[in-house]
Design a protein around this motif. Structure first.
Motif: not given
Length: 141
Positions: A42, A70, A75, A82
């Protein structure tokens, strides 16, 4: 634009690539888009997006490829990573991947924590694994 159900956050369309001469598709490039997906954490996704989307927009304009991520907290199944999807002509995708990987490497070098090593995982369909591995593992070796 993606449908509202799309798992990818929209990024601005990449502006046309500016080159000194018009680009014409070669014999292997028949206006066919290619797609590459890989996974990042992330925080690395945030690094790629940049403040206000400036980095991802710059990467798209430099490469000519479309880069989508995304949404936050969406996830890849079984991970906390991601998904980044890059689409476009093959050479444009290669350029976009170079820009992204270079940015991640620079960020990892600036962050001296040993635990902050960057990990990127390529998402490959099961049907392609045999071609990557090769007979008896010959290709992957």
């Amino acid at each position: 634009m993606e449908s509202p159900d799309s798992p990818y956050a929209s990024s601005p369309e990449a502006p046309p690539k500016r080159t000194s001469q018009p680009r014409s598709p070669g014999p292997d490039e028949k206006e066919k888009s290619t797609y590459v997906r890989f996974l990042v954490s992330n925080s690395e996704a945030g690094c790629i997006i940049g403040k206000g989307g400036t980095t991802i927009t710059e990467f798209q304009s430099q490469s000519g490829a479309r880069i989508q991520l995304s949404r936050n907290h969406e996830f890849f199944p079984g991970t906390s990573d991601r998904i980044i999807m890059i689409s476009g002509a093959f050479q444009d995708i290669i350029k976009a991947m170079e820009l992204i990987l270079e940015k991640l490497l620079t960020e990892a070098e600036e962050n001296l924590d040993a635990d902050s090593r960057s990990k990127v995982r390529l998402v490959v369909p099961n049907s392609c694994c045999g071609g990557i591995i090769g007979k008896g593992g010959a290709t992957i070796k």
